[in-house]
Scaffold this active site. Sequence first.
Site, PDB file in Angstrom:
ATOM      1  N   ASP A  81       0.671  -1.085   0.011  1.00  0.00           N
ATOM      2  CA  ASP A  81       0.104  -0.089  -0.143  1.00  0.00           C
ATOM      3  C   ASP A  81       0.959   1.351  -0.037  1.00  0.00           C
ATOM      4  OD1 ASP A  81       0.825  -0.734   2.616  1.00  0.00           O
ATOM      5  OD2 ASP A  81      -0.639   0.796   3.322  1.00  0.00           O
ATOM      6  N   GLU A 146      -0.028  -1.127   5.526  1.00  0.00           N
ATOM      7  CA  GLU A 146       1.059  -0.720   6.305  1.00  0.00           C
ATOM      8  C   GLU A 146       0.962   0.829   6.916  1.00  0.00           C
ATOM      9  OE1 GLU A 146       5.109   1.006   7.723  1.00  0.00           O
ATOM     10  OE2 GLU A 146       3.699   1.403   6.025  1.00  0.00           O
TER      11      GLU A 146
END
Length: 381
Positions: A81, A146
Amino acid sequence: MTPAAPARAAVLLDPAADVVELTRQVCDAESVSGGEGALADAVEAFCRDLGAYEVLRDGDAVVARTRAGRPERVVLAGHLDTVPLTDPPNLPVRRELVEGEGEVLAGRGTVDMKGGVAVQLAVARAAAAAGGAPTRDLTFVFYDHEEVASDLSGLGRLARGHREWLDGDFAILLEPTAGAVEGGCNGTLRADVTTRGRAAHTARAWRGSNAIHAAGQVLARLAAYEPAHVEVEGLVFREGLNAVAIRGGIAGNVVPDRCTVTVNYRFAPARSGAQAEAHLREVLDGFEVDVTDVAEGARPGLGLPAAAAFCEVVGTPPAPKYGWTDVARFSALGVPAVNYGPGDALLAHADDERCPVAQILECERVLTTWLLGAAPSEEVR
């Protein structure tokens, strides 16, 4: 009847692309936290097509691993991400020449951390071509969420639900380090420090007690605090204790009866979370302290033979990691870990995020040489 969710656009990763082109393709697959699904699909397909790995999936986290029974297992990990795009969007990625940096890939995710993810994919491909696990068993971990709240972390979810998927003797997190080894990481603690007073009309302020004024004593202690430099396994970690927010007051004509200063303590991995909390309470003795969040740091683990051999191939002295990263999650599982990847961390999340092409190529070369004993094939490059 509930309407079906819209189909997500497929992402295709070219199995023959060199690591720089792979970086561009991975970056151009938009995957802001919560939207990693299409990229996870592509990473899963890429790893399955290599034919050398057991491929596992949990949500939008993908794990590919060999099962050759080697005496040592190395884990390479990275998150899929990114933070949100800029306006206008800083995608698709562009290849540019920047004075003093050479050729770069510019755009969201190039630094944090899709350059590292592309290196993982390129190394997985090189290892598969060499038989999968010629010297060590390998695990490649690609995970989601994350860049958001810690309780949403895909790596944390794997640690809770599939602990064995993360087994290893040594782990490398491909966070941006500009191609240097950064061992361990500082821990981080947040706390609210509250002062209390008595409310009154400001026209008769003497009838009250100003909680914001009282918070000045908290700020004075923080301003006078001298952060420690702590040596841990040969690396010197710099601590920090700072006020990061202050809240108080309800109206422009009311003496405030409550004020809260939010404090962030970055502590060396020589301290546990409990020891860090005890130190903070000692510094702010006499004040009301409420710890709201704490994440343990990670010791460097550079004394391991695998880590020493890796640092030798990198060729530059390792440094400490001042920020918190997911190496701490591996450390909590008993897997020593370091940070190593392309890109300058100071450009992570920036509007002008960019990563030198030379660093992406060098990280691929180092990891392939260390794991396989050979540099990447020129045919693939």
